[in-house]
Design a protein around this motif. Structure first.
Motif, PDB file in Angstrom:
ATOM      1  N   VAL A  41     -82.391  41.455 -53.663  1.00 24.02           N
ATOM      2  CA  VAL A  41     -82.893  42.119 -54.865  1.00 24.02           C
ATOM      3  C   VAL A  41     -84.098  41.310 -55.346  1.00 24.02           C
ATOM      4  N   HIS A  42     -85.207  41.974 -55.615  1.00 25.42           N
ATOM      5  CA  HIS A  42     -86.400  41.253 -56.083  1.00 25.42           C
ATOM      6  C   HIS A  42     -86.174  40.824 -57.524  1.00 25.42           C
ATOM      7  N   THR A  43     -86.077  41.797 -58.427  1.00 29.90           N
ATOM      8  CA  THR A  43     -85.692  41.501 -59.805  1.00 29.90           C
ATOM      9  C   THR A  43     -84.320  42.090 -60.044  1.00 29.90           C
ATOM     10  N   ASP A  44     -83.353  41.253 -60.404  1.00 30.93           N
ATOM     11  CA  ASP A  44     -82.058  41.809 -60.787  1.00 30.93           C
ATOM     12  C   ASP A  44     -82.128  42.184 -62.258  1.00 30.93           C
ATOM     13  N   THR A  45     -82.060  43.478 -62.517  1.00 34.46           N
ATOM     14  CA  THR A  45     -82.289  44.021 -63.848  1.00 34.46           C
ATOM     15  C   THR A  45     -81.220  43.581 -64.848  1.00 34.46           C
ATOM     16  N   SER A  46     -80.062  43.149 -64.349  1.00 37.30           N
ATOM     17  CA  SER A  46     -78.994  42.742 -65.264  1.00 37.30           C
ATOM     18  C   SER A  46     -79.276  41.369 -65.873  1.00 37.30           C
ATOM     19  N   THR A  47     -79.846  40.470 -65.077  1.00 39.02           N
ATOM     20  CA  THR A  47     -80.103  39.103 -65.546  1.00 39.02           C
ATOM     21  C   THR A  47     -81.579  38.879 -65.872  1.00 39.02           C
ATOM     22  N   SER A  48     -82.442  39.781 -65.420  1.00 39.83           N
ATOM     23  CA  SER A  48     -83.903  39.677 -65.482  1.00 39.83           C
ATOM     24  C   SER A  48     -84.429  38.485 -64.678  1.00 39.83           C
ATOM     25  N   LEU A  49     -83.644  38.062 -63.716  1.00 42.51           N
ATOM     26  CA  LEU A  49     -84.062  36.998 -62.810  1.00 42.51           C
ATOM     27  C   LEU A  49     -84.841  37.602 -61.651  1.00 42.51           C
ATOM     28  N   ARG A  50     -85.946  36.980 -61.317  1.00 41.82           N
ATOM     29  CA  ARG A  50     -86.775  37.476 -60.225  1.00 41.82           C
ATOM     30  C   ARG A  50     -86.752  36.457 -59.092  1.00 41.82           C
ATOM     31  N   ALA A  51     -86.415  36.943 -57.893  1.00 42.03           N
ATOM     32  CA  ALA A  51     -86.375  36.065 -56.718  1.00 42.03           C
ATOM     33  C   ALA A  51     -87.773  35.908 -56.137  1.00 42.03           C
ATOM     34  N   ASP A  52     -87.984  34.801 -55.433  1.00 44.56           N
ATOM     35  CA  ASP A  52     -89.235  34.589 -54.711  1.00 44.56           C
ATOM     36  C   ASP A  52     -89.019  35.067 -53.275  1.00 44.56           C
ATOM     37  N   LEU A  53     -89.482  36.292 -52.997  1.00 44.72           N
ATOM     38  CA  LEU A  53     -89.200  36.894 -51.692  1.00 44.72           C
ATOM     39  C   LEU A  53     -89.866  36.124 -50.558  1.00 44.72           C
ATOM     40  N   ALA A  54     -91.009  35.507 -50.832  1.00 51.89           N
ATOM     41  CA  ALA A  54     -91.705  34.757 -49.774  1.00 51.89           C
ATOM     42  C   ALA A  54     -90.831  33.606 -49.272  1.00 51.89           C
ATOM     43  N   THR A  55     -90.088  32.964 -50.167  1.00 55.41           N
ATOM     44  CA  THR A  55     -89.235  31.850 -49.724  1.00 55.41           C
ATOM     45  C   THR A  55     -88.042  32.371 -48.918  1.00 55.41           C
ATOM     46  N   LEU A  56     -87.606  33.591 -49.200  1.00 53.00           N
ATOM     47  CA  LEU A  56     -86.502  34.158 -48.415  1.00 53.00           C
ATOM     48  C   LEU A  56     -86.987  34.519 -47.009  1.00 53.00           C
ATOM     49  N   ARG A  57     -88.208  35.076 -46.948  1.00 50.96           N
ATOM     50  CA  ARG A  57     -88.795  35.353 -45.633  1.00 50.96           C
ATOM     51  C   ARG A  57     -88.918  34.063 -44.815  1.00 50.96           C
ATOM     52  N   ALA A  58     -89.393  33.011 -45.485  1.00 48.06           N
ATOM     53  CA  ALA A  58     -89.564  31.724 -44.801  1.00 48.06           C
ATOM     54  C   ALA A  58     -88.219  31.183 -44.324  1.00 48.06           C
ATOM     55  N   ALA A  59     -87.168  31.397 -45.107  1.00 46.95           N
ATOM     56  CA  ALA A  59     -85.836  30.916 -44.714  1.00 46.95           C
ATOM     57  C   ALA A  59     -85.336  31.654 -43.475  1.00 46.95           C
ATOM     58  N   ILE A  60     -85.585  32.953 -43.416  1.00 49.07           N
ATOM     59  CA  ILE A  60     -85.160  33.744 -42.245  1.00 49.07           C
ATOM     60  C   ILE A  60     -85.890  33.248 -41.005  1.00 49.07           C
ATOM     61  N   ASP A  61     -87.191  33.030 -41.149  1.00 47.44           N
ATOM     62  CA  ASP A  61     -87.992  32.571 -40.010  1.00 47.44           C
ATOM     63  C   ASP A  61     -87.596  31.161 -39.585  1.00 47.44           C
ATOM     64  N   ALA A  62     -87.373  30.281 -40.569  1.00 45.69           N
ATOM     65  CA  ALA A  62     -87.008  28.899 -40.251  1.00 45.69           C
ATOM     66  C   ALA A  62     -85.674  28.844 -39.512  1.00 45.69           C
ATOM     67  N   ALA A  63     -84.793  29.782 -39.819  1.00 46.64           N
ATOM     68  CA  ALA A  63     -83.484  29.809 -39.159  1.00 46.64           C
ATOM     69  C   ALA A  63     -83.575  30.437 -37.767  1.00 46.64           C
ATOM     70  N   GLY A  64     -84.743  30.963 -37.418  1.00 49.28           N
ATOM     71  CA  GLY A  64     -84.886  31.638 -36.129  1.00 49.28           C
ATOM     72  C   GLY A  64     -84.084  32.930 -36.063  1.00 49.28           C
TER      73      GLY A  64
END
Ligand SMILES: *Cc1c(COP(=O)(O)O)cnc(C)c1O
Length: 383
Positions: free
Chosen positions: A134-157
């Motif tokens: 979820v990019h922005t979770d509307t319940s908490t108004s917290l916004r994730a950094d999607l670029a860091t999630l992409r980097a985590a997927i790539d780093a894990a191979g």
């Protein structure tokens, strides 16, 4: 309350008059003519909005259906999916995955998701087929950094698809699917897109389009919607005619303003809300302490008497605030929607209505909140 009411909930958002006017028509022919021409113009606009050169599909349905459609097109019964969850909507997507026969692995975090935990979960389980973010979770108004999630997927191979729920962020917070490395993105019509509820959109890159699982059904199948051999295949039946006219008008508004300026407007209005909340002070507090993790579309606030405040602003000022959906308990929270067709007077008015409510209910608060918000609005535009 006499006068124009203001719905300050985080979706459905305020519908512009131009969108309402565009929808106020009887249906034309759905086999040839103007509807087909209009629909053809929507796809390039939707792709530009999501920042992709790949594919866009339009569906009848709401955001919950978008979750299901994205999963159904790509995954098979028994597949494991990783869900970084920081609110009700991450949990909701995991529940939909479970209901489809997938095996969600949920990683809860009190704040923004920790990419190191995502990376190690993917390393530990190479069979994970998708990360449902979820990019922005509307319940908490917290916004994730999607670029860091992409980097985590790539780093894990990992070959997992990155799916992003941009329901609450698209058209509000900067989002560019291709740059972020998002494989599937989704949004609904009723939030930043300023169109009544009833449509959802999937954006699909070539990698995701090539993936196919055994969960796909005729209603959710995105292939005919993306590459239709007849117009009706775009919608698997009758087109949502009036919604398409409304959507065109909404996209015209965004294009006339310019996406960068739309983002800048949301940023400024969000900062005005935060400045007011910081000034009021305890017992009221912002749900997300770190500004870099905050949504520009919605703000969740903690306030023990939130329910009384919402009733007061609704009954005495015509402003409807959003209910709390997350927290301990949710009744001790409320949310301000500042997404879509909003400007400074809507937001300053909403803040002032809250300030009046705090006074009327005898809830302690420091003075100067509107002054702080006005200073944000008054600051010169950055060059
Ligand atoms: C609103 C929302 C949804 C759900 O959309 P519905 O149209 O209510 O089903 C899902 N995810 C996020 C982030 C949302 O803001």
């Amino acid at each position: 309350v006499t006068g124009r009411p203001h719905l300050a909930i985080p979706g459905p958002s305020v519908t512009p008059d131009a969108v309402l006017r565009a929808m106020h028509r009887t249906s034309p022919d759905i086999y040839e003519g103007e509807l087909l021409d209009l629909t053809a113009t929507l796809y390039p606009s939707l792709k530009a909005l999501a920042g992709t050169r790949h594919h866009a599909a339009i569906y009848l349905g709401n955001g919950h259906a978008a979750w299901e459609a994205a999963l159904a097109n790509t995954l098979s019964r028994g597949d494991r999916v990783l869900v970084p969850s920081f609110g009700v909507f991450g949990q909701g997507w995991a529940t939909v995955a479970q209901g489809l026969g997938l095996e969600p692995v949920v990683i809860e975090s009190p704040g923004a998701p920790d990419p190191a935990r995502i990376e190690s979960a993917l390393r530990a389980d190479p069979a994970i087929r998708a990360v449902l973010a979820v990019h922005t979770d509307t319940s908490t108004s917290l916004r994730a950094d999607l670029a860091t999630l992409r980097a985590a997927i790539d780093a894990a191979g990992s070959g997992a698809l990155l799916m992003a729920d941009a329901m609450a962020s698209l058209g509000c917070d900067p989002f560019a699917m291709d740059t972020l490395g998002v494989d599937v993105a989704m949004a609904g019509s009723q939030k930043g897109l300023m169109t009544p509820p009833g449509l959802f959109f999937l954006w699909i890159n070539d990698k995701a389009l090539a993936v196919r699982g055994d969960l796909v059904t005729p209603t959710w199948d995105w292939r005919p919607r993306v590459q239709p051999e007849a117009f009706w295949r775009r919608f698997f039946g009758t087109a949502p005619v009036q919604h398409l006219y409304g959507l065109r008008a909404a996209l015209d508004l965004i294009e006339a303003e310019g996406l960068e300026r739309v983002w800048a407007r949301h940023d400024r209005l969000a900062r005005a809300v935060w400045a007011a909340a910081d000034t009021w002070g305890p017992p009221l507090s912002l749900g997300v302490p770190d500004p870099k993790n905050r949504s520009r579309a919605v703000t969740a606030l903690r306030l023990p008497r939130a329910t009384a405040l919402r009733a007061w602003t609704r009954d005495h000022t015509g402003v409807t605030l959003g209910v709390g959906l997350a927290g301990d308990p949710p009744e001790n929270h409320f949310r301000i929607g500042h997404m879509g067709h909003v400007n400074a007077h809507a937001i300053l008015g909403t803040l002032s209505a809250i300030g009046a409510g705090l006074k009327a209910l005898g809830i302690p608060h420091a003075p100067g909140a509107l002054d702080a918000a006005e200073r944000i609005i008054a600051a010169p535009e950055p060059a």
